[in-house]
Scaffold this motif. Structure first.
Motif, PDB file in Angstrom:
ATOM      1  N   HIS A  62       0.699  -1.250   0.050  1.00 39.72           N
ATOM      2  CA  HIS A  62      -0.082   0.036   0.054  1.00 39.72           C
ATOM      3  C   HIS A  62       0.813   1.358  -0.028  1.00 39.72           C
ATOM      4  O   HIS A  62       0.539   2.268  -0.179  1.00 39.72           O
ATOM      5  CB  HIS A  62      -0.838   0.034   1.322  1.00 39.72           C
ATOM      6  N   HIS A  63       2.128   1.279   0.277  1.00 39.49           N
ATOM      7  CA  HIS A  63       3.000   2.465   0.450  1.00 39.49           C
ATOM      8  C   HIS A  63       3.652   2.609  -0.663  1.00 39.49           C
ATOM      9  O   HIS A  63       4.206   3.965  -0.836  1.00 39.49           O
ATOM     10  CB  HIS A  63       4.075   2.030   1.592  1.00 39.49           C
ATOM     11  N   ILE A  64       3.700   1.952  -1.804  1.00 35.68           N
ATOM     12  CA  ILE A  64       4.530   2.280  -2.933  1.00 35.68           C
ATOM     13  C   ILE A  64       3.900   3.313  -3.812  1.00 35.68           C
ATOM     14  O   ILE A  64       4.750   4.246  -3.827  1.00 35.68           O
ATOM     15  CB  ILE A  64       4.717   1.047  -3.894  1.00 35.68           C
ATOM     16  N   ILE A  65       2.756   3.444  -4.001  1.00 38.45           N
ATOM     17  CA  ILE A  65       2.049   4.542  -4.871  1.00 38.45           C
ATOM     18  C   ILE A  65       2.123   5.563  -3.939  1.00 38.45           C
ATOM     19  O   ILE A  65       2.634   6.847  -4.585  1.00 38.45           O
ATOM     20  CB  ILE A  65       0.835   4.053  -5.563  1.00 38.45           C
ATOM     21  N   PRO A  66       1.585   5.788  -2.962  1.00 40.85           N
ATOM     22  CA  PRO A  66       1.624   7.210  -2.192  1.00 40.85           C
ATOM     23  C   PRO A  66       2.988   7.854  -1.898  1.00 40.85           C
ATOM     24  O   PRO A  66       3.311   8.857  -1.935  1.00 40.85           O
ATOM     25  CB  PRO A  66       1.178   6.751  -0.836  1.00 40.85           C
ATOM     26  N   THR A  67       4.108   6.966  -1.670  1.00 42.18           N
ATOM     27  CA  THR A  67       5.517   7.288  -1.567  1.00 42.18           C
ATOM     28  C   THR A  67       6.071   7.812  -2.855  1.00 42.18           C
ATOM     29  O   THR A  67       6.737   8.883  -2.919  1.00 42.18           O
ATOM     30  CB  THR A  67       6.430   6.219  -1.262  1.00 42.18           C
ATOM     31  N   ILE A  68       5.560   7.296  -4.012  1.00 40.91           N
ATOM     32  CA  ILE A  68       6.297   7.638  -5.263  1.00 40.91           C
ATOM     33  C   ILE A  68       5.281   9.215  -5.550  1.00 40.91           C
ATOM     34  O   ILE A  68       5.862  10.153  -6.036  1.00 40.91           O
ATOM     35  CB  ILE A  68       5.734   6.863  -6.482  1.00 40.91           C
ATOM     36  N   ALA A  69       3.999   9.136  -5.165  1.00 42.51           N
ATOM     37  CA  ALA A  69       3.344  10.347  -5.334  1.00 42.51           C
ATOM     38  C   ALA A  69       3.983  11.450  -4.673  1.00 42.51           C
ATOM     39  O   ALA A  69       3.994  12.601  -4.848  1.00 42.51           O
ATOM     40  CB  ALA A  69       1.766  10.187  -5.093  1.00 42.51           C
ATOM     41  N   TYR A  70       4.426  11.132  -3.154  1.00 42.21           N
ATOM     42  CA  TYR A  70       4.883  12.272  -2.466  1.00 42.21           C
ATOM     43  C   TYR A  70       6.144  12.701  -3.196  1.00 42.21           C
ATOM     44  O   TYR A  70       6.339  13.822  -3.190  1.00 42.21           O
ATOM     45  CB  TYR A  70       5.273  11.532  -1.118  1.00 42.21           C
TER      46      TYR A  70
END
Length: 1424
Positions: free
Chosen positions: A264-272
């Protein structure tokens, strides 16, 4: 720019077509220049640079004719300058100012180059328009690029200025992973400088590839096995991208860090990180988060749409990233739980270009959860697909070059301090394979304890005690994690886990990599199950795309899994698993091996001639069966290491296999063209088996297979059964079910010849490679041929370069080079594998080079020559080391190094052997040592321990000498009756082999000089070279008969074999008057009497002659035998007892060539090589009268007329003469007609005719009274006619020839009666009819006596045997059967019922045999 040029030209024609418009031209250009200058007023440094540009443009305007081009391009430049000036107030002012000053610097540089060019080129003058326009075009293009780049940098900076966005509270709702970026944490290390450059360059090519190019991909997946360096490459890529401001984000997954393994953390971290990278992205993302603050908790499919696609669309609308494509790096996908959920969401978006302008770089191991989303089916990537790169498929040499750089960097101080050597670095590279993690782990281990570095290094490179746990711990943890992820107890049932481990254990336990299908057959699992298990373990093993076989990536995995301590519950018990695999192999072979498994239609066809044979083989010998056939013994050896632990089931299955299926296994190997491998397999089986019964049987089977390998039947599988099995049917009890084969009955021992290979020229010399696998032969035609010693097949093309015959060849100690000496006076070195010459010829000898040899270290070469010298050369450079070794007074024939390389031995035509100091050339010891030979020394060599020297000589002897003192050790070895051309020691020094001009090879006990068995006979010309195989089991000989022959060095009965025959050439044969006995004389100095019906010896040999017996004859009453010999005597013997009757007839001063009794038995006539004929009293031995004089050359043959009143003689003077038997007066003139030596003469029974045979290949009949020829010569023989005889009725004539045949002729017409009698393997020396005319006896140089049936002689065309051993029938010229050479020389058929030979004989019958299209009827499954 070409389009621009055309536009400019069109504009010029329209606007500047007349003089009135010149003012407009001037105004337009001045306006553009003014705009250009004003656009730089805001920055003094830029303004100065632009002023210089404007000045150059004005100069160009004056020089060029293409004014229109000038105006257009200047206007374009001015427009770009205006656009750039509009950005001067945006973004961080100090950074923007820096970009403007960079532009000024570039403009100055461009302008400077232009001015230099104008000073030195055609631009100083007015030039042609096209050339002028190109120069201006290039200049303006460069200026425009500089403005474009500055603009892009400023826009890039403006877009990335997102500081205030990131401070918002809403942004924290993303829950990005702070540990995931590449620059967080100490464990994310880049590649060592200078390594992985090829791979990184390829990735950067993808980064910089324009989206508009064909097949451009926005995604790149680098797949690699565990430990191949994926993460270090990803880290290096991040640093490169960061430097170029193209790294938009990174996420390094890690199973050890919770927030880095949560999908779950991959896309949000990339977005950040994208928000940090792009102002517009951050601004839009903030709005998205305001709408849905819990987006980070939702599934990736929603995250991708809301957090990536929507904000990125806003970025793309600004067009601020045009010309630059940012990259997202996501490393180690396989270490993230449920990563397939992320890939399922992101990969289609990438492929559909919904994130156009943004690229994604992924790395992972080849796990199924990644493969299914990223792997493409073929190498040709279609537009939009994620590009695939397999790191483990990178060429090993490239990987190892990088590993070497890594090790040299990491161990730099150790190298400088000589704590580690370059050689050790290379060894570490080698054992690292393609695994960077292994190299890194090794470095950490070695450097982990400074005081133990040397010990640890030695452990890694040489330890036989197993790896140190400190060294293996990181690898063990890695492999254990992989197993845990793939087949953990939580994910598999106990049975599933057991099956998974069995598959993994099989991958590391097979003898060679195998396919999933083979594994499924070995284990009895579904193919789908095996494939799924392999896929789950693809971090450590992989399926090769080319051969579909499963490979482990590094040897350390096998080490891990075989160690119970290291792999624990994943451990493979080798013994248990090898027993399982051996049972599987035996079971599969039992099920699938059968007779004629590929349904071959005819024994007349080569396998390759059978229609669809490749498909038949593939279908009937599938991969798993081929594996079992090739490696059953490998697993047998592995599971019988502990004799006490031999599995009873394996033992039982093996016995069944040998008894029921082994012959079909050989058939399968025949079809697979792997017959030589059978020999290795059987040899290993013999070594590992304990049971004596099976060992003995396997030895016999190995002998049978060896016959196949070296014979003429390779590629003819049916002949395994038709031509080989019959000879072993009674010896090996594994052939039940066979019938309708040729019937073979063997009596006595057989020859020891295993194979014959034909060369295109005389063989002058030969040498075996150190491992015995390759034979090199030097030929009379100047070529060197190499052969595979297992198969007899030629290896590659001959080595060509010598301009005269090659007298000597030798392999280097490592087997990589061959040295040769030639009669062209040179020494040459050749690459043993390719046959290419290595360097130039060694020049120096002034006469033929007769012998060459390498030193034991391979650094020097010694040569001997007819120039009477020995020379030593540097083997690398060809430079002579020191001067020639001088001392021999005649040609040097042979040289050799001592085993320690410090001495050289040489033999010479001066009859001496000499030993020299190999370094100085000084003679060692007294030159009068090593004396004893009475003829030229032709061959010398040291014993393996260097303490003895053996020599062979023209005096027919072999001698052994003490290498230190030169004293002879024992008496000369006597037995050869020709020059001894070659001698060699066995590898253990206990035997000596010799080859001679007498066409034989002999083996001697090196200590006692006693012969070991009989001579090896088979060559039909001088034996020039002999050698033992390294294991001492074979002897290889080369001859002037153009053949190489291979012999079994261990077989053969000792002297006194019950089937006795002559041990040398049979020179003369005759029937007793009653036809019940045969007498023979031989070059073995004996006379023998045999039972004419059975061939059994009657009594012992008649011994008394001290030299070769040339002629024998019975007295008319059969009670006495006369013999003539090279010892210059005639002897008479009691035919029953062998006792001499009286003393030898003395008086001859020359060899006696021919003898005969008078019809009344009272006189004996003899012919001599002193050109005379003599008559003796048969009772007293007294001469009767003087010698008959008249011939001008040797008398070869003599005979009495039936009435005893005349004697006929034939001579080397090409004439036949008739003499008065009482007075010695010639009866008429010599009979003239033969054009060469007359070898044999005989009267017809009525005394009216004489028959003669000659070296002119003809038989002639003469009228005895007149000497007139009766009819034409009898022609048909293709060699010298050595013997002729009349039948008792005078109607037929028999002749024996050098063409190895006996022929029967109609004595009246000269017409041949039937076909020639074939069977002898060398020339026929003597023939005689039996008194009843039903039989003919022949003697031959092949040492045998044969009796032939003349009944139905006109039908002697049932079969023929060619020189290669193939039998063919008159009704069918095809190759029907093949007779192995071991039996062909003693072959007895219905027309040759008796063979008298030391090797016994072999009776063959072809009655009721099947062959051709019926061949498969030779076996019946129901009888098996």
């Amino acid at each position: 720019m070409g389009k621009l040029k055309n536009t400019a030209k069109n504009t010029a024609h329209k606007i500047f077509g007349n003089k009135e418009r010149n003012d407009i031209i001037k105004d337009s250009l001045e306006t553009s220049l003014k705009i250009l200058k004003e656009s730089s007023d805001f920055n003094p440094i830029l303004k100065l640079a632009v002023s210089g540009i404007c000045a150059s443009i004005e100069i160009l305007k004056k020089k060029t004719k293409n004014t229109g081009d000038m105006i257009q391009m200047t206007a374009d430049l001015a427009a770009k300058a205006q656009e750039l000036a509009s950005l001067k107030g945006q973004g961080n002012s100090s950074e923007v100012k820096h970009y403007f000053e960079e532009l000024a610097s570039k403009l100055d540089s461009i302008n400077t180059r232009l001015r230099e060019k104008m000073d030195h080129s055609a631009l100083r003058r007015t030039v042609q328009a096209d050339r002028d326009t190109q120069e201006i075009e290039d200049y303006c293009q460069e200026l425009q690029r500089a403005y474009d780049q500055c603009k892009t940098q400023i826009l890039f900076k403006i877009e990335r200025d997102t500081t205030k966005i990131l401070k918002t509270l809403i942004m924290s709702k993303l829950k990005n992973s702070e540990q995931a970026p590449h620059d967080v944490g100490p464990d994310k290390t880049p590649c060592t400088d200078g390594t992985r450059l090829t791979i990184l360059n390829e990735i950067m090519d993808w980064v910089q590839d324009s989206e508009s190019s064909p097949n451009a991909s926005l995604g790149y997946w680098m797949c690699g096995m565990a430990g191949t360096g994926k993460s270090t490459i990803a880290k290096s890529l991040c640093l490169i991208l960061e430097k170029q401001q193209l790294l938009a984000g990174s996420f390094f997954c890690s199973r050890q860090i919770p927030e880095c393994r949560e999908y779950h953390h991959i896309i949000p971290t990339i977005a950040y990180q994208l928000a940090c990278y792009s102002y517009t992205f951050g601004e839009t993302l903030q709005k998205v988060l305001e709408e849905d603050q819990n987006i980070a908790l939702k599934e990736p499919s929603i995250q991708v749409k809301k957090l990536l696609i929507q904000p990125w669309e806003a970025v793309m609308k600004t067009k601020r990233f045009e010309g630059h494509v940012p990259v997202i790096v996501i490393d180690a996908l396989d270490e993230c739980d449920k990563v397939s959920q992320v890939l399922k969401a992101i990969v289609p978006v990438i492929q559909d270009r919904q994130l156009s302008g943004l690229k994604f770089f992924f790395t992972s191991r080849p796990g199924k959860n990644v493969l299914s989303h990223l792997q493409i089916e073929n190498e040709t990537s279609h537009s939009g697909e994620v590009k695939n790169f397999y790191l483990h498929n990178v060429e090993e040499s490239l990987v190892q070059a990088d590993i070497e750089k890594f090790l040299q960097c990491e161990l730099k101080s150790e190298l400088q301090n000589n704590q580690i050597t370059e050689k050790q670095i290379q060894d570490l590279v080698k054992i690292s394979g393609k695994l960077f993690i292994y190299a890194a782990t090794t470095v950490k281990y070695i450097k982990g304890a400074e005081e133990w570095q040397k010990r640890r290094l030695h452990e890694v490179l040489h330890s036989s005690q197993g790896a140190n746990p400190l060294h293996t711990k990181p690898m063990d943890e890695l492999y254990s994690k992989i197993f845990e992820g793939a087949i953990s107890i939580s994910k598999r049932t106990p049975e599933e886990r057991k099956e998974s481990l069995r598959v993994a254990h099989t991958v590391v336990s097979t003898a060679t990599p195998v396919t999933c299908d083979t594994i499924s057959q070995l284990l009895g699992y579904d193919i789908e199950t095996v494939q799924a298990i392999i896929t789950s373990l693809q971090s450590v093993m992989y399926i090769n795309k080319e051969d579909k076989k499963v490979y482990t990536f590094h040897a350390s995995f096998s080490d891990y899994i075989f160690s119970a301590e290291r792999s624990k519950e994943n451990h493979c018990d080798q013994l248990v698993h090898q027993i399982l695999l051996e049972k599987a192999c035996l079971s599969i072979m039992d099920q699938k091996l059968c007779f004629n498994m590929c349904n071959l239609p005819s024994s007349f066809l080569l396998d390759k001639e059978v229609e669809g044979v490749e498909k038949r083989i593939a279908e009937n010998i599938p991969g798993e069966l081929e594996y079992c056939c090739c490696f059953w013994v490998y697993h047998l050896a592995k599971c019988t290491g502990d004799e006490a632990a031999v599995d009873e089931v394996v033992t039982s299955m093996l016995e069944t296999f040998i008894d029921k299926k082994m012959i079909f296994w050989i058939e399968a190997m025949f079809l697979l063209e792997k017959l030589p491998l059978c020999l290795d397999i059987l040899e290993m089986a013999i070594r590992v088996l304990v049971d004596g019964k099976n060992k003995d049987m396997l030895r016999q089977i190995k002998g049978m297979v060896n016959m196949c390998v070296l014979g003429k039947i390779q590629g003819r599988t049916p002949h395994l059964y038709l031509s080989i099995v019959p000879f072993f049917l009674e010896d090996i009890p594994i052939f039940s079910g066979f019938h309708k084969l040729m019937k073979v009955k063997k009596a006595g021992k057989t020859l020891r010849q295993l194979g014959t290979w034909n060369a295109p020229s005389r063989i002058e010399c030969l040498s075996l490679s150190p491992d015995g696998s390759i034979l090199a032969t030097g030929l009379e035609n100047g070529e060197i041929m190499t052969w595979d010693t297992k198969t007899g097949f030629q290896k590659g093309d001959p080595c060509q370069g010598h301009s005269d015959k090659v007298a000597s060849v030798a392999f280097s100690p490592d087997g990589k080079m061959i040295v040769s000496g030639s009669y062209d006076n040179t020494v040459r070195i050749w690459n043993a594998r390719t046959g290419a010459p290595e360097g130039d010829p060694f020049q120096g000898h002034s006469n033929s080079v007769t012998s060459v040899a390498f030193s034991p270290d391979g650094e020097r070469i010694v040569s001997g020559s007819n120039d009477k010298t020995v020379r030593v050369w540097n083997a690398r450079t060809g430079v002579q080391e020191g001067g020639p070794f001088q001392g021999h007074s005649n040609c040097v024939t042979s040289v050799a190094f001592s085993p320690d390389g410090e001495r050289v031995v040489s033999g010479s035509w001066d009859s001496t052997v000499r030993v020299w100091n190999a370094r100085t050339g000084a003679p060692e010891g007294d030159p009068f040592q090593f004396q004893g030979h009475s003829g030229s020394v032709s061959s010398v060599t040291f014993s393996p321990d260097g303490e003895r020297i053996v020599s062979g000589s023209d005096d027919h002897t072999v001698r052994v000498w003490n290498a230190r003192t030169g004293a002879p050790e024992g008496d000369p070895f006597q037995g050869h009756n020709g020059w001894v051309r070659s001698v060699a020691f066995s590898s253990d020094g206990e035997r000596i082999v010799s080859g001679s001009d007498d066409n034989t090879v002999r083996v001697w006990n090196a200590r006692t000089g006693a012969p070991e068995g009989d001579p090896f006979q088979g060559h039909s010309n001088e034996v020039t070279s002999v050698v033992f195989s390294p294991d001492g089991e074979r002897i290889v000989s080369g001859s002037w008969d153009n053949t190489v022959r291979v012999w079994n060095a261990r077989t053969g009965a000792p002297e006194g074999d019950p089937f006795q025959g002559h041990s040398d050439m049979v020179t003369s044969v005759a029937f007793s008057p009653d036809g019940e006995r045969i007498v023979s004389g031989s070059d073995d100095n004996t006379v023998r009497v045999w039972n004419a019906r059975t061939g059994a010896p009657e009594g012992d040999p008649f011994q008394g002659h001290s030299d070769e017996v040339n002629s024998v004859a019975f007295s008319p009453n059969g009670e006495r035998i006369v013999s003539g010999s090279d010892d210059n005597t005639v002897r008479v013997w009691n035919a029953r007892t062998g006792a001499p009757e009286g003393d030898p007839f003395q008086g001859h001063s020359n060899p006696v060539t021919s003898v005969a009794f008078s019809p009344d038995g009272e006189r004996i006539v003899s012919g001599l090589n002193d050109n005379t004929v003599r008559v003796w009293n048969a009772r007293t031995g007294a001469p009767e009268g003087d010698p008959f004089q008249g011939h001008s050359d040797w008398v070869r043959s003599v005979a009495f007329s039936p009435d005893g009143e005349r004697i006929v003689s034939g001579s080397d003077d090409k004439t036949v003469r008739v003499w008065n038997a009482r007075t010695g007066d010639p009866a008429g003139d010599p009979f003239q007609g033969h054009s060469d030596f007359v070898r044999s003469v005989a009267f017809s029974p009525d005394g009216e005719r004489i028959v003669s045979g000659s070296d002119d290949d003809t038989v002639r009949v003469w009228i005895a009274r007149t000497g007139d020829p009766e009819g034409d010569p009898f022609q048909g023989h293709s060699g010298w006619v050595r013997s002729v005889a009349f039948s008792s009725d005078g109607e037929r004539i028999a002749s024996g020839s050098d063409d190895n045949t006996v022929r029967v002729w109609n004595a009246r017409t000269g017409a041949p009666e039937g076909d020639p009698f074939q069977g002898h393997s060398s020339w026929i020396t003597s023939v005689a009819f039996s008194p009843d005319g039903d039989r003919i006896v022949s003697g031959s140089k092949d040492n045998t006596v044969r009796v032939w049936s003349t009944q139905n002689v006109g039908q002697n065309n049932d079969w023929t045997l060619d020189n290669d051993g193939w039998v063919s029938c008159s009704s069918n010229p095809q190759k029907v059967f093949w007779i192995p050479p071991e039996f062909s020389q003693s072959l007895s058929i219905h027309q040759n019922p008796v063979i008298i030979s030391r090797y016994g004989h072999t009776d063959i019958s072809f009655d009721n045999c099947v062959y051709g299209e019926d061949w498969a009827q030779c076996y019946s499954e129901s009888d098996h």
